[in-house]
Design a protein around this motif. Structure first.
Motif, PDB file in Angstrom:
ATOM      1  N   TYR A   1      42.196  72.422  66.037  1.00  0.00           N
ATOM      2  CA  TYR A   1      42.899  72.881  67.240  1.00  0.00           C
ATOM      3  C   TYR A   1      42.031  73.903  67.981  1.00  0.00           C
ATOM      4  O   TYR A   1      41.846  73.820  69.206  1.00  0.00           O
ATOM      5  CB  TYR A   1      44.260  73.486  66.868  1.00  0.00           C
ATOM      6  CG  TYR A   1      45.053  73.907  68.069  1.00  0.00           C
ATOM      7  CD1 TYR A   1      45.806  72.978  68.784  1.00  0.00           C
ATOM      8  CD2 TYR A   1      45.011  75.228  68.524  1.00  0.00           C
ATOM      9  CE1 TYR A   1      46.504  73.353  69.912  1.00  0.00           C
ATOM     10  CE2 TYR A   1      45.717  75.608  69.658  1.00  0.00           C
ATOM     11  CZ  TYR A   1      46.469  74.667  70.343  1.00  0.00           C
ATOM     12  OH  TYR A   1      47.150  75.035  71.465  1.00  0.00           O
ATOM     13  N   SER A   2      41.464  74.862  67.222  1.00  0.00           N
ATOM     14  CA  SER A   2      40.648  75.912  67.861  1.00  0.00           C
ATOM     15  C   SER A   2      39.403  75.333  68.517  1.00  0.00           C
ATOM     16  O   SER A   2      39.046  75.701  69.646  1.00  0.00           O
ATOM     17  CB  SER A   2      40.210  76.957  66.827  1.00  0.00           C
ATOM     18  OG  SER A   2      41.328  77.525  66.234  1.00  0.00           O
ATOM     19  N   ILE A   3      38.737  74.401  67.817  1.00  0.00           N
ATOM     20  CA  ILE A   3      37.511  73.802  68.383  1.00  0.00           C
ATOM     21  C   ILE A   3      37.833  73.100  69.702  1.00  0.00           C
ATOM     22  O   ILE A   3      37.124  73.253  70.700  1.00  0.00           O
ATOM     23  CB  ILE A   3      36.911  72.773  67.382  1.00  0.00           C
ATOM     24  CG1 ILE A   3      36.346  73.475  66.143  1.00  0.00           C
ATOM     25  CG2 ILE A   3      35.832  71.914  68.058  1.00  0.00           C
ATOM     26  CD1 ILE A   3      35.993  72.525  64.996  1.00  0.00           C
ATOM     27  N   LEU A   4      38.936  72.361  69.713  1.00  0.00           N
ATOM     28  CA  LEU A   4      39.245  71.542  70.893  1.00  0.00           C
ATOM     29  C   LEU A   4      39.912  72.351  72.005  1.00  0.00           C
ATOM     30  O   LEU A   4      39.679  72.106  73.196  1.00  0.00           O
ATOM     31  CB  LEU A   4      40.128  70.358  70.485  1.00  0.00           C
ATOM     32  CG  LEU A   4      39.375  69.301  69.665  1.00  0.00           C
ATOM     33  CD1 LEU A   4      40.334  68.316  69.002  1.00  0.00           C
ATOM     34  CD2 LEU A   4      38.377  68.536  70.544  1.00  0.00           C
ATOM     35  N   ARG A   5      40.705  73.346  71.622  1.00  0.00           N
ATOM     36  CA  ARG A   5      41.406  74.140  72.633  1.00  0.00           C
ATOM     37  C   ARG A   5      40.419  74.929  73.493  1.00  0.00           C
ATOM     38  O   ARG A   5      40.692  75.231  74.651  1.00  0.00           O
ATOM     39  CB  ARG A   5      42.405  75.082  71.932  1.00  0.00           C
ATOM     40  CG  ARG A   5      43.397  75.726  72.851  1.00  0.00           C
ATOM     41  CD  ARG A   5      44.343  74.694  73.475  1.00  0.00           C
ATOM     42  NE  ARG A   5      45.240  75.315  74.442  1.00  0.00           N
ATOM     43  CZ  ARG A   5      44.960  75.468  75.737  1.00  0.00           C
ATOM     44  NH1 ARG A   5      43.828  75.008  76.223  1.00  0.00           N
ATOM     45  NH2 ARG A   5      45.830  76.048  76.548  1.00  0.00           N
ATOM     46  N   ALA A   6      39.234  75.219  72.906  1.00  0.00           N
ATOM     47  CA  ALA A   6      38.220  75.974  73.653  1.00  0.00           C
ATOM     48  C   ALA A   6      37.660  75.162  74.824  1.00  0.00           C
ATOM     49  O   ALA A   6      37.068  75.740  75.742  1.00  0.00           O
ATOM     50  CB  ALA A   6      37.088  76.391  72.708  1.00  0.00           C
TER      51      ALA A   6
ATOM     52  N   ARG B   1      44.852  70.564  76.822  1.00  0.00           N
ATOM     53  CA  ARG B   1      46.006  70.219  75.963  1.00  0.00           C
ATOM     54  C   ARG B   1      45.472  69.601  74.684  1.00  0.00           C
ATOM     55  O   ARG B   1      44.584  68.733  74.736  1.00  0.00           O
ATOM     56  CB  ARG B   1      46.875  69.213  76.716  1.00  0.00           C
ATOM     57  CG  ARG B   1      48.036  68.639  75.941  1.00  0.00           C
ATOM     58  CD  ARG B   1      48.754  67.578  76.793  1.00  0.00           C
ATOM     59  NE  ARG B   1      49.872  67.001  76.095  1.00  0.00           N
ATOM     60  CZ  ARG B   1      49.773  65.980  75.255  1.00  0.00           C
ATOM     61  NH1 ARG B   1      48.608  65.417  75.001  1.00  0.00           N
ATOM     62  NH2 ARG B   1      50.852  65.493  74.656  1.00  0.00           N
ATOM     63  N   VAL B   2      45.994  70.070  73.558  1.00  0.00           N
ATOM     64  CA  VAL B   2      45.560  69.519  72.266  1.00  0.00           C
ATOM     65  C   VAL B   2      46.794  69.224  71.427  1.00  0.00           C
ATOM     66  O   VAL B   2      47.653  70.095  71.240  1.00  0.00           O
ATOM     67  CB  VAL B   2      44.644  70.514  71.507  1.00  0.00           C
ATOM     68  CG1 VAL B   2      44.199  69.904  70.173  1.00  0.00           C
ATOM     69  CG2 VAL B   2      43.426  70.895  72.344  1.00  0.00           C
TER      70      VAL B   2
END
Ligand code: SAM
Length: 256
Positions: free
Chosen positions: A171-176, A180-181
């Protein structure tokens, strides 16, 4: 590490269901281009063609056997032999679909943002990976590998699967890099009529390959015998001789 389309499609319905569930979670929108990375024999690509009618849908995979099977299955779709590690097309794509492949590709902290970079604004990266390295099926692959005359040959086998991040890590990798994740985890329970030998056949088409490939024929037969005996204990047969195989999978849909 070679893949066999024939072995893989032996459980095609079961293997395609997570692809359907992943596809259903991609937000509605105007999709003009979609690419199926690690497309295998084209089963997941077929779903993209059905959902995104009118879009340019393509597939890529590093296995020639898989690409041959995919081209036969969908003659009107462009399929290319390419390795995700070195895939250097920039897109932009509206959808990048990666069902049951990125567990074989290393360094997700770098890979996932680089895939997001290939998306058009509003485009989605959809990923599903087996989350089964701690299941008996995979623990026993490692234990049998370490406990036999083949231990030296198989020292690197387990390392071919990438260590997964936690759900919050992804989640953290993609939210950066995404607006929307969506992250979720599902355990499927697959009834396998052939019991323990069905479990072995299933994983011969996927997780067992790095453990079988370095062995000669006699070693391979012995390894499979020991593995099946261990599987029989870990997954007791039901009264009809079948086994219900629990199979956890992690899903990620990230929209740029
Ligand atoms: C488990 S199959 C998934 C097939 C299909 N996407 C599906 O949904 O059933 C994994 C596929 O990933 C491919 N693959 C593995 N590593 C790859 C890489 N680094 N680059 C491209 N394809 C890869 C394999 O050749 C295989 O066809």
């Amino acid at each position: 590490m070679s893949w066999s389309a024939k072995q893989y499609v032996a459980f095609e319905d079961e293997r395609t269901r997570p692809a359907r569930d992943l596809l259903a979670a991609i937000p509605a929108g105007d999709v003009r281009s979609a690419v199926d990375i690690g497309c295998g024999p084209g089963n997941s690509t077929e779903l993209l063609v059905e959902r995104f009618a009118g879009a340019e849908v393509r597939g890529l995979d590093s296995s020639t056997d898989m690409i041959d099977a995919a081209r036969k299955r969908l003659p009107n779709v462009q399929f290319d032999i390419a390795d995700i590690d070195t895939w250097n097309e920039n897109g932009p794509f509206d959808v990048i679909f990666a069902n049951a492949v990125l567990q074989w590709v290393p360094d997700h902290a770098t890979l996932l943002p680089s895939l997001v970079n290939k998306l058009a604004p509003g485009g989605s990266l959809a990923i599903q990976m087996p989350d089964n390295l701690n299941e008996p099926s995979h623990r026993l692959m490692r234990e049998v590998a370490a406990d036999g005359p083949w231990a030296g040959k198989l020292a690197g086998a387990a390392g071919q699967r990438t260590d997964m991040e936690s759900a919050s890590g992804y989640y953290s990798i993609l939210r950066a890099c995404c607006s929307r994740v969506d992250v979720w985890r599902t355990t499927y329970h697959h009834p396998l009529a052939d019991g323990a030998s069905g479990v072995v056949e299933w994983f011969k088409g996927s997780g067992l390959r790095p453990f079988l490939e370095p062995l000669d024929e006699a070693e391979r037969a012995q390894y499979l015998k020991q593995y099946q005996a261990a599987i029989e204990k870990a997954y007791p047969a039901l009264s009809d001789g079948s086994v219900l195989l629990p199979f956890p999978r992690l899903f990620l849909v990230a929209t740029r």
